[in-house]
Design an enzyme around this catalytic site. Structure first.
Site, PDB file in Angstrom:
ATOM      1  N   HIS A 192       4.755  22.612   4.750  1.00  0.00           N
ATOM      2  CA  HIS A 192       4.843  22.816   3.302  1.00  0.00           C
ATOM      3  C   HIS A 192       6.304  23.069   2.949  1.00  0.00           C
ATOM      4  O   HIS A 192       6.753  24.212   2.810  1.00  0.00           O
ATOM      5  CB  HIS A 192       3.961  24.008   2.902  1.00  0.00           C
ATOM      6  N   ASP A 244      -2.654  21.756  10.055  1.00  0.00           N
ATOM      7  CA  ASP A 244      -1.489  20.913   9.792  1.00  0.00           C
ATOM      8  C   ASP A 244      -1.605  20.206   8.441  1.00  0.00           C
ATOM      9  O   ASP A 244      -1.631  18.977   8.352  1.00  0.00           O
ATOM     10  CB  ASP A 244      -1.289  19.887  10.906  1.00  0.00           C
ATOM     11  N   GLU A 266       3.763  26.775   5.726  1.00  0.00           N
ATOM     12  CA  GLU A 266       5.075  26.954   5.099  1.00  0.00           C
ATOM     13  C   GLU A 266       6.031  27.709   6.016  1.00  0.00           C
ATOM     14  O   GLU A 266       5.698  28.785   6.513  1.00  0.00           O
ATOM     15  CB  GLU A 266       4.934  27.706   3.771  1.00  0.00           C
TER      16      GLU A 266
END
Length: 419
Positions: A333, A384, A393
């Site tokens: 992310h 994932d 993230e």
């Protein structure tokens, strides 16, 4: 950002001698941040704590080179205080001043002078930036633990950097404020604060304060209580065999605490374990968790298990550091990583133009080498998925403590004693 910088500086102070040629890159990273902090504190009476509109930024998925969202600067001041963020800035500047003292005395002195000034500002004009900048810093970066811990944290770092008795007196006079349990509300949600001897991260500094000052306390020259008892209780809250363990462990052995980006806990708490183990070893001391005796080597063993897990010693045989090992997260992310580079696609990608890349099932085209993501779930599974930001993230406050840990274990690849 300030917490990440403090931790990176602490990593260099404790383990810099094991970094060899990589030490220069750590110093470059610290200086990148401290140069920014010097700018952010250059106007007397103001500390600039955020640039950009968080709602606007979160609504756009675009490369940093293409960003056109508002770059509005937000500052705290005597009329609109923000003690927690200002005091953490003071800690970062003080810790960094010690890093640069052997290599750039003028820059070091400049950082320390600014640290003193910013700390005085944070202490004199007390208040939370939740109250002054709430509509902009919440819900993204709210302070949940109060600002008292940051003030003590900042004073402790200033004492370490200056040895001025006034800063130690400040720590001693205020440390008991953290032992008072309280409940506060942020955005109508209640949070327990104070007395959090087992908490450490970008928001809560409690355990870090006790570990940081323990080095001076253990040599017998300063007051023993409450620092060492609380530092010991922190360790006993983490060791799996302890009767007072309060964290959870996945089947594969990863430490868990409530909230997202769990690897922030694995790296930050493991860093404290290794640092405290060094101090305990130098003081020839062990910890008693009920009927369990923990030697310094046991603390290091637990910390090493967390680092090994992050780097691939886990049920998925997966590294959670991008670019490390044969198997690592492919769809993190991260906007810049998920969108083709300007070399690959030179035309501008606007606010909504990157959405197709966010939704894509393809791996990120640009590898963010070295970034550590939030990590797997409690069952050692990892989906994932870019959308699953709590796990995918990467953050600076995950990576920063890991730098010190990696340097420590690089310097002692076969030993459990990180002296």
């Amino acid at each position: 950002m300030a917490f990440s910088t403090t931790m990176l500086a602490w990593s260099v102070l404790e383990f810099g001698k094991f970094m060899d040629s990589d030490r220069q890159y750590a110093l470059e990273a610290i200086r990148w941040a401290t140069d920014y902090f010097l700018k952010a504190t250059s106007v007397p009476g103001f500390v600039y704590v955020q640039v950009g509109d968080p709602y606007g930024d979160h609504n756009c998925w675009e490369r940093p080179e293409d960003m056109d969202t508002p770059r509005t600067p937000y500052a705290v001041s005597k009329n609109f205080p923000g003690s927690e963020v200002s005091a953490e800035l003071a800690a970062a500047l003080a810790a960094s001043s010690m890093v640069f003292r052997p290599v750039d005395r003028d820059y070091s002195a400049r950082l320390l002078k600014r640290a003193r000034m910013v700390f005085e500002f944070a202490d004199q004009y007390r208040g939370s930036y939740n109250d002054s900048l709430g509509p902009w810093v919440c819900p993204f970066y709210c302070d949940f633990s109060g600002y008292e811990d940051e003030l003590i944290w900042g004073a402790a770092w200033l004492y370490k950097a200056t040895r001025a008795p006034s800063y130690w007196l400040y720590v001693v006079d205020n440390i008991h404020n953290l032992e008072n349990s309280a409940v506060k509300k942020v955005n109508s949600i209640s949070y327990s604060t104070g007395g959090s001897f087992a908490e450490f991260g970008w928001d809560s500094k409690h355990a870090g304060i006790n570990i940081l000052v323990s080095k001076w306390v253990l040599n017998g020259s300063l007051n023993f209580s409450p620092f060492i008892p609380n530092a010991d209780k922190f360790v006993c809250s983490i060791l799996p065999e302890s009767p007072t363990v309060s964290v959870s462990f996945s089947p594969g052995g990863l430490l868990f605490k409530p909230g997202g980006s769990n690897l922030q806990h694995a790296t930050a708490l493991s860093f404290l374990l290794v640092v405290y183990a060094r101090y305990l070893n130098q003081a020839n001391r062990v910890i008693n968790c009920g009927n369990v005796v923990a030697k310094p080597s046991r603390l290091v063993q637990v910390a090493r298990s967390q680092v090994d897990y992050i780097l691939g010693s886990n049920p998925l045989n997966m590294s959670y550091m991008v670019g490390y090992g044969n198997k690592f997260p492919q769809k993190i992310h991260h906007r810049g990583s998920s969108i083709p580079s300007i070399d690959q696609r030179p035309d501008r990608i606007d606010c909504n133009g990157g959405t197709q890349y966010f939704l894509s099932s393809n791996p990120n085209p640009s590898l963010l080498i070295g970034a550590v993501v939030g990590g797997p779930d409690m069952n050692d599974s990892y989906s994932d998925s870019r959308a699953d930001f709590a796990h995918s993230e990467p953050t600076t406050y995950i990576n920063a403590p890991l730098v010190g840990l990696l340097a420590c274990f690089k310097g002692h690849p076969s030993s459990l004693n990180p002296l």
